[in-house]
Design a protein around this motif. Sequence first.
Motif, mmCIF file in Angstrom:
data_model
loop_
_atom_site.group_PDB
_atom_site.id
_atom_site.type_symbol
_atom_site.label_atom_id
_atom_site.label_comp_id
_atom_site.label_asym_id
_atom_site.label_seq_id
_atom_site.Cartn_x
_atom_site.Cartn_y
_atom_site.Cartn_z
ATOM 1 N N VAL A 122 0.810 -1.146 -0.083
ATOM 2 C CA VAL A 122 0.148 0.164 0.075
ATOM 3 C C VAL A 122 1.022 0.970 0.237
ATOM 4 C CG1 VAL A 122 -1.916 1.236 1.224
ATOM 5 C CG2 VAL A 122 -2.090 -0.704 1.073
ATOM 6 N N PRO A 123 2.184 1.504 1.220
ATOM 7 C CA PRO A 123 2.762 2.957 0.701
ATOM 8 C C PRO A 123 3.325 3.138 -0.532
ATOM 9 C CG PRO A 123 2.998 0.730 2.957
ATOM 10 C CD PRO A 123 2.452 0.303 2.037
ATOM 11 N N ALA A 124 4.330 1.678 -1.175
ATOM 12 C CA ALA A 124 4.462 1.830 -3.014
ATOM 13 C C ALA A 124 3.160 2.090 -3.795
ATOM 14 C CB ALA A 124 4.859 0.448 -3.227
ATOM 15 N N ILE A 125 2.321 1.722 -3.958
ATOM 16 C CA ILE A 125 1.457 2.189 -4.618
ATOM 17 C C ILE A 125 1.370 3.754 -4.871
ATOM 18 C CG2 ILE A 125 -1.302 2.099 -5.012
ATOM 19 C CD1 ILE A 125 -0.628 -0.788 -4.487
ATOM 20 N N LEU A 126 0.479 3.684 -3.243
ATOM 21 C CA LEU A 126 0.510 5.965 -2.811
ATOM 22 C C LEU A 126 1.658 6.834 -3.072
ATOM 23 C CD1 LEU A 126 -1.705 7.343 -1.088
ATOM 24 C CD2 LEU A 126 -1.025 6.749 0.685
ATOM 25 N N TYR A 127 2.696 5.762 -2.826
ATOM 26 C CA TYR A 127 4.052 6.818 -3.532
ATOM 27 C C TYR A 127 3.798 7.475 -4.482
ATOM 28 C CZ TYR A 127 8.810 8.369 -4.432
ATOM 29 O OH TYR A 127 9.315 8.662 -5.351
ATOM 30 N N LEU A 128 3.836 6.017 -5.848
ATOM 31 C CA LEU A 128 3.394 6.135 -7.695
ATOM 32 C C LEU A 128 1.942 7.175 -7.436
ATOM 33 C CD1 LEU A 128 4.414 2.294 -8.042
ATOM 34 C CD2 LEU A 128 6.092 4.484 -8.349
ATOM 35 N N LEU A 129 0.715 6.776 -6.015
ATOM 36 C CA LEU A 129 -0.100 7.739 -7.219
ATOM 37 C C LEU A 129 -0.107 9.147 -7.120
ATOM 38 C CD1 LEU A 129 -3.086 5.638 -5.592
ATOM 39 C CD2 LEU A 129 -2.273 6.250 -7.927
ATOM 40 N N ILE A 130 1.044 9.392 -6.119
ATOM 41 C CA ILE A 130 1.656 10.998 -5.667
ATOM 42 C C ILE A 130 2.761 11.827 -6.280
ATOM 43 C CG2 ILE A 130 2.164 12.542 -3.910
ATOM 44 C CD1 ILE A 130 1.288 10.838 -1.904
ATOM 45 N N ALA A 131 3.911 10.544 -6.604
ATOM 46 C CA ALA A 131 5.175 11.184 -7.515
ATOM 47 C C ALA A 131 5.690 10.423 -8.818
ATOM 48 C CB ALA A 131 6.376 11.036 -6.544
ATOM 49 N N GLY A 132 4.314 9.049 -8.862
ATOM 50 C CA GLY A 132 4.522 8.959 -10.340
ATOM 51 C C GLY A 132 4.130 9.770 -11.861
ATOM 52 N N GLY A 133 3.469 11.207 -11.307
ATOM 53 C CA GLY A 133 3.812 12.131 -12.454
ATOM 54 C C GLY A 133 4.471 13.180 -12.257
ATOM 55 N N ALA A 134 5.360 13.828 -11.898
ATOM 56 C CA ALA A 134 7.236 13.861 -11.450
ATOM 57 C C ALA A 134 7.291 14.175 -12.925
ATOM 58 C CB ALA A 134 7.227 14.582 -9.756
ATOM 59 N N GLY A 135 7.481 12.969 -13.079
ATOM 60 C CA GLY A 135 8.763 12.951 -14.334
ATOM 61 C C GLY A 135 10.414 13.100 -13.670
ATOM 62 N N GLY A 136 11.372 12.812 -14.554
ATOM 63 C CA GLY A 136 12.448 12.690 -14.190
ATOM 64 C C GLY A 136 12.811 10.971 -13.107
#
Length: 436
Positions: A122-136
């Motif tokens: 769950v933390p990994a999924i939540l992280y990707l939902l938040i930071a996934g669109g940041a690029g880089g």
Amino acid sequence: MAVPRAKPRLFRLGSWVEARRMAAILRQETIGGALLLGAALVGIVWANTPWSAGYASLREYQLGPSALHLDLSVATWAADGLLAIFFFVAGLELKREFVAGDLRDPRRAAVPVAAAIGGVAVPAILYLLIAGGAGGDATRGWAVPTATDIAFALAVLAVVGRHLPSALRTFMLTLAVVDDLIAILIIAVFYTTDLDVLPLLGALVPLAGFGLLVRRRVRSWWLLLPLAAATWVLVHESGVHATVAGVLLAFTVPVGSNGDGLAERFEHRFRPISAGVAVPVFAFLTAGVTIGGLDGLADALSDPAAVGVVAGLIVGKAIGITAATWLVARFTKASLDEGLRWADVVGLGMLGGIGFTVSLLIGELAFGPGSPRAEHVTVAVLAGSVGAALLATAVLRLRDRAHRRLQEAQAADEDHDGVPDAYQAGAADRKTGDGL
């Protein structure tokens, strides 16, 4: 006429022997947690003083034989070398739990293992939902909020949860150990960029020699230490993070059925080194980032990767651990043991959000030591861990008071034979298979 089977219960008490062993571990980890916090604070303060250049010079100072590609910085020696001791102890504890501990029963092991998996996913999924669109390279940090720091978490639990049932303490310790094993697998699989197969295969030779000697109960350090060091060097040379060697070595050590195996002896010998030296030194050399006051703190926490780490530790861990435990109860039709409430599980889930040691390590592996994003993630790990600790403290203090009143009411029923009545009842549950 068949007697109807009792409804299974989560967090049944284990054996009295195991409870006493857990209590001893908790006392040691409490001291280690205090040293960890103290060392981290010293690093943070030093890095934010006019003498911060001295701290940076210390971290970057290189030493070691260059012929073996081991001319590493002090910070790298702490992350790759000292933490190998930490994971060696964690591996011994994990093997002890599943070979001779109360969790050798798959039904009892299912709860903390499922909780650990939920607390990673769950933390990994939540992280990707938040930071996934940041690029880089932001997505590389998905594993940072998945770890639980054993020493820090158990230190908080020992202070605020002195009257919590030992089954909850066992659950938290086992969850953290399994969590560390998952973290090591993640490091080995996802953060190994340049794999050299020959040194990795070569590491099997000293590893096998180490395993053969410990199987024959050889304890001579002058025989075991060179083999362990050779295994570490070859794993390091292969490109796999060298801490993996600590776990592999631990898994070769035999566990005694009566608490007299080499695993128990090694754990007793190396746990003080791990908790008192290895982890505090690593925390001191890693936690020291230049924050730059409130403006710097706000800038660091505005990074989507940092936001994902904080959310993963504070929110994701609590949801993942609690939800996974609830699903086990749902599918096994089990209920919580007498006197327990789901608030206890939620509090432990929040406590699991204390990432710290392994989270700091993964942050460096993901973004590179000293990079701006790595420093932002370090600040996020510190903020998220402190936030999770404060929230868990608020919940567990309330539950601790309730359990203290319950224990005081039960005290008059003790028969003073040296073993609490609850553990005698727990032994009966284990015979009938009613506990999870």
